[in-house]
Design a protein around this motif. Structure first.
Motif, PDB file in Angstrom:
ATOM      1  N   VAL A  26       2.447   5.405   0.801  1.00 34.45           N
ATOM      2  CA  VAL A  26       2.436   6.773   1.326  1.00 34.45           C
ATOM      3  C   VAL A  26       3.513   6.936   2.388  1.00 34.45           C
ATOM      4  CG1 VAL A  26       1.067   8.483   2.573  1.00 34.45           C
ATOM      5  CG2 VAL A  26      -0.009   7.067   0.799  1.00 34.45           C
ATOM      6  N   VAL A  27       4.277   8.016   2.269  1.00 31.77           N
ATOM      7  CA  VAL A  27       5.289   8.355   3.250  1.00 31.77           C
ATOM      8  C   VAL A  27       4.990   9.744   3.797  1.00 31.77           C
ATOM      9  CG1 VAL A  27       6.882   9.350   1.541  1.00 31.77           C
ATOM     10  CG2 VAL A  27       7.778   8.445   3.684  1.00 31.77           C
ATOM     11  N   ASN A  28       5.218   9.934   5.081  1.00 32.95           N
ATOM     12  CA  ASN A  28       4.989  11.233   5.714  1.00 32.95           C
ATOM     13  C   ASN A  28       6.046  12.227   5.246  1.00 32.95           C
ATOM     14  OD1 ASN A  28       5.713  13.158   8.177  1.00 32.95           O
ATOM     15  ND2 ASN A  28       3.544  12.634   8.315  1.00 32.95           N
ATOM     16  N   SER A  29       5.614  13.393   4.747  1.00 31.70           N
ATOM     17  CA  SER A  29       6.535  14.376   4.188  1.00 31.70           C
ATOM     18  C   SER A  29       7.528  14.889   5.218  1.00 31.70           C
ATOM     19  CB  SER A  29       5.754  15.554   3.597  1.00 31.70           C
ATOM     20  OG  SER A  29       4.901  15.129   2.570  1.00 31.70           O
ATOM     21  N   LEU A  72       5.605   5.559  -4.840  1.00 29.43           N
ATOM     22  CA  LEU A  72       5.752   6.325  -3.603  1.00 29.43           C
ATOM     23  C   LEU A  72       5.039   7.663  -3.740  1.00 29.43           C
ATOM     24  CD1 LEU A  72       7.335   5.978  -0.873  1.00 29.43           C
ATOM     25  CD2 LEU A  72       9.036   7.523  -1.861  1.00 29.43           C
ATOM     26  N   ALA A  73       4.320   8.053  -2.701  1.00 29.26           N
ATOM     27  CA  ALA A  73       3.558   9.302  -2.750  1.00 29.26           C
ATOM     28  C   ALA A  73       3.472   9.893  -1.351  1.00 29.26           C
ATOM     29  CB  ALA A  73       2.155   9.050  -3.303  1.00 29.26           C
ATOM     30  N   ASP A  74       3.028  11.146  -1.274  1.00 33.82           N
ATOM     31  CA  ASP A  74       2.788  11.767   0.027  1.00 33.82           C
ATOM     32  C   ASP A  74       1.324  11.584   0.403  1.00 33.82           C
ATOM     33  OD1 ASP A  74       1.602  13.472  -1.757  1.00 33.82           O
ATOM     34  OD2 ASP A  74       2.372  15.302  -0.843  1.00 33.82           O
ATOM     35  N   GLU A  75       0.920  12.240   1.491  1.00 28.58           N
ATOM     36  CA  GLU A  75      -0.425  12.032   2.033  1.00 28.58           C
ATOM     37  C   GLU A  75      -1.533  12.460   1.077  1.00 28.58           C
ATOM     38  OE1 GLU A  75       2.072  13.541   3.454  1.00 28.58           O
ATOM     39  OE2 GLU A  75       2.399  12.825   5.501  1.00 28.58           O
ATOM     40  N   LEU A  87      11.766   3.453   3.747  1.00 30.78           N
ATOM     41  CA  LEU A  87      10.941   2.865   2.689  1.00 30.78           C
ATOM     42  C   LEU A  87      10.398   1.499   3.109  1.00 30.78           C
ATOM     43  CD1 LEU A  87      12.992   3.771  -0.526  1.00 30.78           C
ATOM     44  CD2 LEU A  87      11.014   4.970   0.448  1.00 30.78           C
ATOM     45  N   SER A  88      11.189   0.738   3.880  1.00 30.50           N
ATOM     46  CA  SER A  88      10.713  -0.566   4.364  1.00 30.50           C
ATOM     47  C   SER A  88       9.472  -0.402   5.226  1.00 30.50           C
ATOM     48  CB  SER A  88      11.816  -1.268   5.159  1.00 30.50           C
ATOM     49  OG  SER A  88      12.906  -1.610   4.332  1.00 30.50           O
ATOM     50  N   ILE A  89       9.482   0.605   6.098  1.00 27.64           N
ATOM     51  CA  ILE A  89       8.327   0.850   6.968  1.00 27.64           C
ATOM     52  C   ILE A  89       7.125   1.314   6.149  1.00 27.64           C
ATOM     53  CG2 ILE A  89       7.452   2.399   8.764  1.00 27.64           C
ATOM     54  CD1 ILE A  89      10.141   2.195  10.120  1.00 27.64           C
ATOM     55  N   ALA A  90       7.356   2.212   5.177  1.00 29.30           N
ATOM     56  CA  ALA A  90       6.256   2.692   4.342  1.00 29.30           C
ATOM     57  C   ALA A  90       5.630   1.537   3.559  1.00 29.30           C
ATOM     58  CB  ALA A  90       6.762   3.775   3.382  1.00 29.30           C
ATOM     59  N   LEU A  91       6.455   0.635   3.051  1.00 31.50           N
ATOM     60  CA  LEU A  91       5.935  -0.531   2.335  1.00 31.50           C
ATOM     61  C   LEU A  91       5.106  -1.411   3.269  1.00 31.50           C
ATOM     62  CD1 LEU A  91       9.154  -1.364   0.311  1.00 31.50           C
ATOM     63  CD2 LEU A  91       6.924  -0.936  -0.724  1.00 31.50           C
ATOM     64  N   SER A  92       5.634  -1.650   4.476  1.00 31.39           N
ATOM     65  CA  SER A  92       4.929  -2.483   5.447  1.00 31.39           C
ATOM     66  C   SER A  92       3.576  -1.888   5.807  1.00 31.39           C
ATOM     67  CB  SER A  92       5.788  -2.656   6.702  1.00 31.39           C
ATOM     68  OG  SER A  92       5.109  -3.395   7.680  1.00 31.39           O
ATOM     69  N   GLN A  93       3.535  -0.576   5.988  1.00 31.77           N
ATOM     70  CA  GLN A  93       2.281   0.080   6.347  1.00 31.77           C
ATOM     71  C   GLN A  93       1.282   0.073   5.202  1.00 31.77           C
ATOM     72  OE1 GLN A  93       3.759   3.882   7.703  1.00 31.77           O
ATOM     73  NE2 GLN A  93       4.052   3.155   9.798  1.00 31.77           N
ATOM     74  N   LEU A 128       9.247  -0.634  -6.274  1.00 31.79           N
ATOM     75  CA  LEU A 128       8.729   0.632  -5.771  1.00 31.79           C
ATOM     76  C   LEU A 128       9.353   1.747  -6.586  1.00 31.79           C
ATOM     77  CD1 LEU A 128       7.177   2.337  -3.666  1.00 31.79           C
ATOM     78  CD2 LEU A 128       9.253   2.263  -2.246  1.00 31.79           C
ATOM     79  N   VAL A 129       8.526   2.534  -7.276  1.00 32.07           N
ATOM     80  CA  VAL A 129       8.993   3.629  -8.112  1.00 32.07           C
ATOM     81  C   VAL A 129       8.683   4.948  -7.419  1.00 32.07           C
ATOM     82  CG1 VAL A 129       8.723   4.809 -10.336  1.00 32.07           C
ATOM     83  CG2 VAL A 129       8.720   2.307 -10.247  1.00 32.07           C
ATOM     84  N   ALA A 130       9.681   5.832  -7.366  1.00 31.77           N
ATOM     85  CA  ALA A 130       9.463   7.181  -6.833  1.00 31.77           C
ATOM     86  C   ALA A 130       9.684   8.166  -7.964  1.00 31.77           C
ATOM     87  CB  ALA A 130      10.411   7.465  -5.670  1.00 31.77           C
ATOM     88  N   SER A 131       8.604   8.548  -8.620  1.00 31.08           N
ATOM     89  CA  SER A 131       8.629   9.546  -9.694  1.00 31.08           C
ATOM     90  C   SER A 131       7.196   9.962  -9.975  1.00 31.08           C
ATOM     91  CB  SER A 131       9.269   8.977 -10.966  1.00 31.08           C
ATOM     92  OG  SER A 131       9.207   9.925 -12.015  1.00 31.08           O
ATOM     93  N   ASP A 132       7.034  11.207 -10.428  1.00 30.65           N
ATOM     94  CA  ASP A 132       5.700  11.670 -10.806  1.00 30.65           C
ATOM     95  C   ASP A 132       5.611  11.935 -12.304  1.00 30.65           C
ATOM     96  OD1 ASP A 132       7.335  13.874 -10.937  1.00 30.65           O
ATOM     97  OD2 ASP A 132       5.899  15.264 -10.025  1.00 30.65           O
ATOM     98  N   ASP A 133       6.577  11.405 -13.075  1.00 29.41           N
ATOM     99  CA  ASP A 133       6.620  11.651 -14.519  1.00 29.41           C
ATOM    100  C   ASP A 133       5.659  10.708 -15.227  1.00 29.41           C
ATOM    101  OD1 ASP A 133       7.338  11.932 -17.277  1.00 29.41           O
ATOM    102  OD2 ASP A 133       9.266  12.785 -16.620  1.00 29.41           O
ATOM    103  N   GLU A 134       4.650  11.263 -15.871  1.00 26.55           N
ATOM    104  CA  GLU A 134       3.613  10.461 -16.511  1.00 26.55           C
ATOM    105  C   GLU A 134       4.151   9.636 -17.675  1.00 26.55           C
ATOM    106  OE1 GLU A 134      -0.942  11.061 -18.284  1.00 26.55           O
ATOM    107  OE2 GLU A 134       0.338  12.800 -17.881  1.00 26.55           O
ATOM    108  N   ARG A 135       5.350   9.973 -18.152  1.00 21.06           N
ATOM    109  CA  ARG A 135       5.939   9.206 -19.254  1.00 21.06           C
ATOM    110  C   ARG A 135       6.290   7.773 -18.840  1.00 21.06           C
ATOM    111  NH1 ARG A 135      10.405  13.560 -21.048  1.00 21.06           N
ATOM    112  NH2 ARG A 135      10.334  13.894 -18.779  1.00 21.06           N
TER     113      ARG A 135
END
Length: 298
Positions: A181-184, A151-154, A58-64, A126-133
């Protein structure tokens, strides 16, 4: 006529997509992260999760994503204990999604997000969820001054397509300050404990990065006066910490070399490389030959 720059003028000077610093807390829905790892990844991720490389990844994804932040802690929300006790990771047990439709997750993660915003406990979340609520909760946190990233994928790189295929997820992503974005495939490998190193990079990538760091540090070290070299050698013998001015110089040079900021684990590698260079024995000069006449051509 001389222009008087006001604070508003300064705000407009800010460049789009610039690097931002500060502290960060990650709120990770384990169920969502497993789903994210399955998107575009080859092979099943399985039921077991290895979180040991999560903070570095996650640190690398944030940096990128232009976020040069200190990821201080991860909160992991899951309906099953995995038995792992890891530094800087706290587990929040919630009910299964089938049991309550995710209501337990919304309460737990939403409460933590609200507390972080109210207590000004960090600069970024950094939130990892896809819940629209979570939409209103994220909006409230942002109005309180917190930067909230998701957090999301490509697929998040193509928002027009996302709007058509998954409008609810698109609305949540659009609310984020930045989409991280993180590589799946890399995520799937990390969750299965398959990454060869703890940085989310291949062995070849790490060795290339280490070589670049060594070149940058060696060039900087060669330009330093001998008295400053001795001061740094003495300082590193007394403390494991790197002097702030030296740290800033090397971080700036590496950012210029890579055209991006270093992640937290990469910063640690840079400092370890510096210690190794400083500890290397100085090359001995060739002793002068005293009393011999200079060479003359015959």
């Amino acid at each position: 006529m001389k222009r008087d720059f006001s604070p508003q003028d300064n705000r407009t000077e800010r460049r789009f997509g610039e690097h931002r610093g500060g502290s960060c807390i990650a709120l990770i829905d384990g169920r969502f992260l497993m789903w994210l790892a399955q998107q575009g990844a080859t092979g099943a991720t399985g039921e077991s999760v290895n979180r040991q490389g999560l903070l570095n990844l996650l640190s690398i994804a944030l940096s990128q994503s232009g976020l040069d932040v200190d990821l201080r802690r991860i909160y992991w929300y899951s309906d099953r204990p995995d038995g792992l006790v890891l530094d800087d990771q706290i587990v929040r047990l919630v009910q299964t999604h089938d049991a309550d439709g995710g209501a337990s997750l919304i309460r737990s993660l939403g409460h933590d997000l609200k507390q972080l915003a109210q207590q000004h406990a960090c600069d970024h979340v950094l939130v990892a969820s896809d819940d629209e609520r979570f939409l209103a909760l994220i909006d409230d946190a942002q109005l309180g001054g917190l930067s909230v990233h998701i957090l999301a994928d490509e697929s998040a790189r193509n928002m027009p397509q996302m709007v058509r295929t998954d409008p609810g997820w698109a609305r949540l992503l659009a609310q984020a300050d930045r989409r991280v974005v993180v590589n799946s495939q890399v995520l799937a490998d990390m969750l299965q404990g398959k990454l060869p190193v703890g940085m989310g990079l291949t062995v070849e990538d790490v060795e290339e990065l280490r070589q670049s760091m060594h070149e940058v540090i060696t060039a900087w070290w060669a330009d330093e006066p001998e008295d400053l070299r001795e001061d740094l050698r003495d300082a590193l013998q007394v403390s494991r910490g790197i002097p702030q001015e030296v740290d800033r110089q090397l971080l700036l040079r590496m950012r210029q070399r890579l055209t991006r900021a270093l992640s937290l684990p990469e910063k640690k590698m840079l400092r370890e490389t510096l210690r190794a260079v400083v500890a290397e024995p100085a090359p001995h000069a060739t002793p002068a030959l005293v009393g011999l006449p200079p060479d003359t051509d015959d």
